[in-house]
Design a protein around this motif. Structure first.
Motif, PDB file in Angstrom:
ATOM      1  N   VAL A  46     -14.912 -10.199  40.212  1.00  0.00           N
ATOM      2  CA  VAL A  46     -15.444  -8.857  40.480  1.00  0.00           C
ATOM      3  C   VAL A  46     -16.962  -8.791  40.524  1.00  0.00           C
ATOM      4  CG1 VAL A  46     -13.417  -7.786  39.431  1.00  0.00           C
ATOM      5  CG2 VAL A  46     -15.481  -8.135  38.052  1.00  0.00           C
ATOM      6  N   SER A  47     -17.662  -9.911  40.252  1.00  0.00           N
ATOM      7  CA  SER A  47     -19.125  -9.976  40.219  1.00  0.00           C
ATOM      8  C   SER A  47     -19.637  -9.548  38.855  1.00  0.00           C
ATOM      9  CB  SER A  47     -19.764  -9.114  41.308  1.00  0.00           C
ATOM     10  OG  SER A  47     -21.085  -8.746  40.980  1.00  0.00           O
ATOM     11  N   PRO A  48     -20.360 -10.433  38.159  1.00  0.00           N
ATOM     12  CA  PRO A  48     -20.936 -10.056  36.861  1.00  0.00           C
ATOM     13  C   PRO A  48     -21.843  -8.838  36.942  1.00  0.00           C
ATOM     14  CG  PRO A  48     -21.021 -12.431  37.168  1.00  0.00           C
ATOM     15  CD  PRO A  48     -20.573 -11.854  38.474  1.00  0.00           C
ATOM     16  N   ARG A  49     -22.622  -8.731  38.016  1.00  0.00           N
ATOM     17  CA  ARG A  49     -23.529  -7.574  38.168  1.00  0.00           C
ATOM     18  C   ARG A  49     -22.727  -6.281  38.248  1.00  0.00           C
ATOM     19  NH1 ARG A  49     -28.591  -5.803  40.304  1.00  0.00           N
ATOM     20  NH2 ARG A  49     -29.412  -7.899  40.019  1.00  0.00           N
ATOM     21  N   PHE A  50     -21.665  -6.299  39.056  1.00  0.00           N
ATOM     22  CA  PHE A  50     -20.822  -5.105  39.190  1.00  0.00           C
ATOM     23  C   PHE A  50     -20.127  -4.785  37.870  1.00  0.00           C
ATOM     24  CE2 PHE A  50     -16.546  -3.406  39.758  1.00  0.00           C
ATOM     25  CZ  PHE A  50     -16.814  -2.229  40.425  1.00  0.00           C
ATOM     26  N   ALA A  51     -19.559  -5.800  37.217  1.00  0.00           N
ATOM     27  CA  ALA A  51     -18.820  -5.578  35.972  1.00  0.00           C
ATOM     28  C   ALA A  51     -19.720  -4.987  34.897  1.00  0.00           C
ATOM     29  CB  ALA A  51     -18.203  -6.891  35.494  1.00  0.00           C
ATOM     30  N   ARG A  52     -20.923  -5.516  34.781  1.00  0.00           N
ATOM     31  CA  ARG A  52     -21.849  -5.029  33.759  1.00  0.00           C
ATOM     32  C   ARG A  52     -22.191  -3.551  33.999  1.00  0.00           C
ATOM     33  NH1 ARG A  52     -25.430  -8.352  34.801  1.00  0.00           N
ATOM     34  NH2 ARG A  52     -24.573 -10.015  33.512  1.00  0.00           N
ATOM     35  N   ALA A  53     -22.485  -3.213  35.248  1.00  0.00           N
ATOM     36  CA  ALA A  53     -22.824  -1.827  35.574  1.00  0.00           C
ATOM     37  C   ALA A  53     -21.633  -0.907  35.328  1.00  0.00           C
ATOM     38  CB  ALA A  53     -23.274  -1.728  37.035  1.00  0.00           C
ATOM     39  N   LEU A  54     -20.447  -1.344  35.716  1.00  0.00           N
ATOM     40  CA  LEU A  54     -19.256  -0.516  35.563  1.00  0.00           C
ATOM     41  C   LEU A  54     -18.943  -0.260  34.090  1.00  0.00           C
ATOM     42  CD1 LEU A  54     -16.789   0.908  36.783  1.00  0.00           C
ATOM     43  CD2 LEU A  54     -15.622  -1.311  36.814  1.00  0.00           C
ATOM     44  N   MET A  55     -19.066  -1.301  33.271  1.00  0.00           N
ATOM     45  CA  MET A  55     -18.753  -1.142  31.854  1.00  0.00           C
ATOM     46  C   MET A  55     -19.800  -0.264  31.157  1.00  0.00           C
ATOM     47  SD  MET A  55     -17.003  -4.778  30.787  1.00  0.00           S
ATOM     48  CE  MET A  55     -18.092  -5.865  31.681  1.00  0.00           C
ATOM     49  N   GLU A  56     -21.059  -0.409  31.524  1.00  0.00           N
ATOM     50  CA  GLU A  56     -22.099   0.459  30.951  1.00  0.00           C
ATOM     51  C   GLU A  56     -21.825   1.918  31.309  1.00  0.00           C
ATOM     52  OE1 GLU A  56     -25.771  -0.958  32.468  1.00  0.00           O
ATOM     53  OE2 GLU A  56     -25.934  -2.648  31.065  1.00  0.00           O
ATOM     54  N   SER A  57     -21.490   2.167  32.551  1.00  0.00           N
ATOM     55  CA  SER A  57     -21.226   3.525  33.012  1.00  0.00           C
ATOM     56  C   SER A  57     -20.006   4.114  32.310  1.00  0.00           C
ATOM     57  CB  SER A  57     -21.009   3.523  34.525  1.00  0.00           C
ATOM     58  OG  SER A  57     -20.648   4.792  35.002  1.00  0.00           O
ATOM     59  N   THR A  58     -18.990   3.285  32.124  1.00  0.00           N
ATOM     60  CA  THR A  58     -17.760   3.756  31.480  1.00  0.00           C
ATOM     61  C   THR A  58     -18.009   4.092  30.010  1.00  0.00           C
ATOM     62  OG1 THR A  58     -16.447   2.380  32.984  1.00  0.00           O
ATOM     63  CG2 THR A  58     -15.345   3.193  31.009  1.00  0.00           C
ATOM     64  N   LEU A  59     -18.705   3.222  29.319  1.00  0.00           N
ATOM     65  CA  LEU A  59     -18.983   3.453  27.898  1.00  0.00           C
ATOM     66  C   LEU A  59     -19.905   4.646  27.684  1.00  0.00           C
ATOM     67  CD1 LEU A  59     -19.382  -0.277  26.826  1.00  0.00           C
ATOM     68  CD2 LEU A  59     -17.544   1.270  26.126  1.00  0.00           C
ATOM     69  N   GLU A  60     -20.718   4.967  28.690  1.00  0.00           N
ATOM     70  CA  GLU A  60     -21.592   6.141  28.603  1.00  0.00           C
ATOM     71  C   GLU A  60     -20.880   7.428  29.015  1.00  0.00           C
ATOM     72  OE1 GLU A  60     -24.836   5.135  31.112  1.00  0.00           O
ATOM     73  OE2 GLU A  60     -25.698   3.667  29.702  1.00  0.00           O
ATOM     74  N   GLY A  61     -19.606   7.309  29.423  1.00  0.00           N
ATOM     75  CA  GLY A  61     -18.836   8.478  29.810  1.00  0.00           C
ATOM     76  C   GLY A  61     -19.031   8.932  31.238  1.00  0.00           C
ATOM     77  N   GLN A  62     -19.705   8.120  32.072  1.00  0.00           N
ATOM     78  CA  GLN A  62     -19.956   8.493  33.462  1.00  0.00           C
ATOM     79  C   GLN A  62     -18.803   8.106  34.390  1.00  0.00           C
ATOM     80  OE1 GLN A  62     -22.736  10.319  34.132  1.00  0.00           O
ATOM     81  NE2 GLN A  62     -23.035  10.165  31.906  1.00  0.00           N
ATOM     82  N   THR A  63     -18.007   7.124  33.977  1.00  0.00           N
ATOM     83  CA  THR A  63     -16.872   6.655  34.775  1.00  0.00           C
ATOM     84  C   THR A  63     -15.617   6.683  33.910  1.00  0.00           C
ATOM     85  OG1 THR A  63     -18.285   5.210  36.117  1.00  0.00           O
ATOM     86  CG2 THR A  63     -15.934   4.705  36.104  1.00  0.00           C
ATOM     87  N   LEU A  64     -14.506   7.109  34.477  1.00  0.00           N
ATOM     88  CA  LEU A  64     -13.248   7.157  33.738  1.00  0.00           C
ATOM     89  C   LEU A  64     -12.755   5.752  33.424  1.00  0.00           C
ATOM     90  CD1 LEU A  64     -11.316   9.919  35.735  1.00  0.00           C
ATOM     91  CD2 LEU A  64     -12.482  10.181  33.539  1.00  0.00           C
ATOM     92  N   TYR A  65     -12.202   5.563  32.237  1.00  0.00           N
ATOM     93  CA  TYR A  65     -11.611   4.272  31.879  1.00  0.00           C
ATOM     94  C   TYR A  65     -10.540   3.878  32.892  1.00  0.00           C
ATOM     95  CZ  TYR A  65     -13.747   3.348  27.314  1.00  0.00           C
ATOM     96  OH  TYR A  65     -14.629   3.027  26.309  1.00  0.00           O
ATOM     97  N   ARG A  66      -9.775   4.858  33.336  1.00  0.00           N
ATOM     98  CA  ARG A  66      -8.710   4.578  34.310  1.00  0.00           C
ATOM     99  C   ARG A  66      -9.265   3.898  35.569  1.00  0.00           C
ATOM    100  NH1 ARG A  66      -7.061   9.908  36.791  1.00  0.00           N
ATOM    101  NH2 ARG A  66      -9.054   9.485  37.836  1.00  0.00           N
ATOM    102  N   ASP A  67     -10.366   4.429  36.078  1.00  0.00           N
ATOM    103  CA  ASP A  67     -10.971   3.866  37.285  1.00  0.00           C
ATOM    104  C   ASP A  67     -11.581   2.492  37.001  1.00  0.00           C
ATOM    105  OD1 ASP A  67     -10.252   6.159  38.652  1.00  0.00           O
ATOM    106  OD2 ASP A  67     -12.189   7.138  38.330  1.00  0.00           O
ATOM    107  N   ALA A  68     -12.210   2.345  35.843  1.00  0.00           N
ATOM    108  CA  ALA A  68     -12.806   1.059  35.484  1.00  0.00           C
ATOM    109  C   ALA A  68     -11.731  -0.008  35.334  1.00  0.00           C
ATOM    110  CB  ALA A  68     -13.594   1.191  34.184  1.00  0.00           C
TER     111      ALA A  68
END
Length: 382
Positions: A337-359
């Motif tokens: 999935v790309s480390p750059r993408f994964a890192r950004a996605l997990m940061e966004s999810t933990l900050e409440g900006q992205t749903l866990y379901r989508d992540a």
């Protein structure tokens, strides 16, 4: 029990689209032959399971005729000089999944005010491939001396991918659709593709190709990003003719990027047997013998007859493909999935900006514990 009116020819189309024959599915759907002949009708639940088995959206089976599925990016693949007409479902689903990830990352980059990746679209096919290759080496710090320190193709590819990611490219390498290990990607259908975007440039490499071939594909797809163009490719290192000028140009850039002619000439020993030279030069440049052969031809060290003979011998040794699956689950997931993408996605999810379901869907995981372990692996604070 309510039966569903479905056109038999749509069932046959969906099965053939998935590359499956009747006998492969009869164990799961004993009445499939009768369904395809119009002698019986499936229930809605049976039709849903059939759609899942052949990787087709359920709604397609209620259409009056099969849809014309078009690739969402330019198709530069060729077989024996002819364009490939029908994309398989595994390829289509892989492109769609990458487009979803790219769209998410583009929005993330905009909201976090990340700058554009400057080299995307910075070249044209009228530019010298040698000049663009030099620019790429400067951008990625992927010199011959640095490659010499790598222990083999795999480590060199990992370093190359890391440098591309550090420069802003989302590099995804996988041999399956998403995280479904039963849906293998066929390197005979495609080697890789590029999705050009100034904020979220993405390169996907078919992980079922050989490790050495992936090096060339990554360089080739990066050349597409320099042009600012999205493209689906199946060209390897062979100096073959193509109707696509862009593909020829990208191949020249990739070849010069990986094996600069000036450095090849310094390393080449005229007295050395060709077989020994291919092995030695392959270890130095961390490329396959096919790439070395192509560059020796470019350098005028081989005539066409000798090249063709050596190419045939080398190709016979590359019949066995190597998959990117297996190994450490977390490392494999990051690669897919790309480390750059994964890192950004997990940061966004933990900050409440992205749903866990989508992540979870985009990462291909199903448990919160797995998600948190992945986050720790890439240095995201929980």
């Amino acid at each position: 029990m309510q039966r569903v009116a479905v056109q038999p020819h749509l069932l046959r189309w969906a099965r053939k689209r998935a590359g499956l024959d009747l006998f492969e599915l009869l164990a799961r759907f004993p009445k499939l032959e009768e369904w395809e002949q119009g002698e019986e009708r499936p229930t809605l639940r049976q039709l849903e399971k059939f759609a899942q088995a052949v990787f087709v959206p359920l709604g397609y089976l209620f259409l009056p005729a099969p849809p014309e599925e078009q690739l969402p990016i330019p198709d530069f693949r060729t077989i024996a000089g002819r364009e490939v007409l029908r994309p398989g479902p595994n390829l289509l689903d892989t492109i769609y999944a990458c487009q979803e990830k790219q769209a998410w990352y583009r929005e993330f980059a905009q909201s976090s005010r990340r700058g554009k990746v400057k080299f995307v679209g910075s070249a044209t096919i009228n530019d010298s491939p040698e000049r663009v290759a030099r620019t790429m080496r400067d951008t990625f710090s992927f010199s011959l001396e640095e490659r010499r320190r790598c222990r083999g193709w795999e480590e060199s590819l990992r370093f190359f991918s890391f440098q591309a990611e550090a420069a802003g490219v989302l590099v995804m390498i996988s041999g399956v659709v998403g995280s479904n290990n039963r849906r293998k990607l066929d390197p005979e259908e495609f080697r890789g593709f590029a999705l050009a975007d100034s904020l979220a440039p993405l390169v996907f490499i078919n992980g079922n190709d050989t490790k050495a071939a992936r090096m060339f594909t990554l360089a080739h797809e990066l050349a597409h990003l320099w042009l600012g163009t999205s493209a689906l490719s199946d060209m390897g290192a062979a100096p073959r003719h193509s109707l696509r000028r862009e593909e020829i140009w990208c191949n020249k850039v990739a070849a010069e990027y990986l094996v600069p002619l000036d450095e090849l000439r310094m390393e080449y020993d005229e007295a050395e047997p060709l077989e020994d030279a291919l092995r030695r030069l392959g270890r130095i440049f961390k490329v396959s013998s096919l790439v070395v052969l192509r560059r020796l031809l470019d350098a005028g060290k081989l005539d066409r007859d000798r090249f063709n003979e050596a190419w045939g011998i080398a190709m016979a040794g590359f019949k066995q493909r190597s998959s990117s699956g297996g190994g450490n689950f977390y490392n494999t997931t990051m690669t897919r999935v790309s480390p750059r993408f994964a890192r950004a996605l997990m940061e966004s999810t933990l900050e409440g900006q992205t749903l866990y379901r989508d992540a979870f869907r985009m990462l291909g995981v199903s448990k919160t514990e797995t998600f948190h372990t992945l986050a720790r692996k890439v240095g995201v604070q929980l």
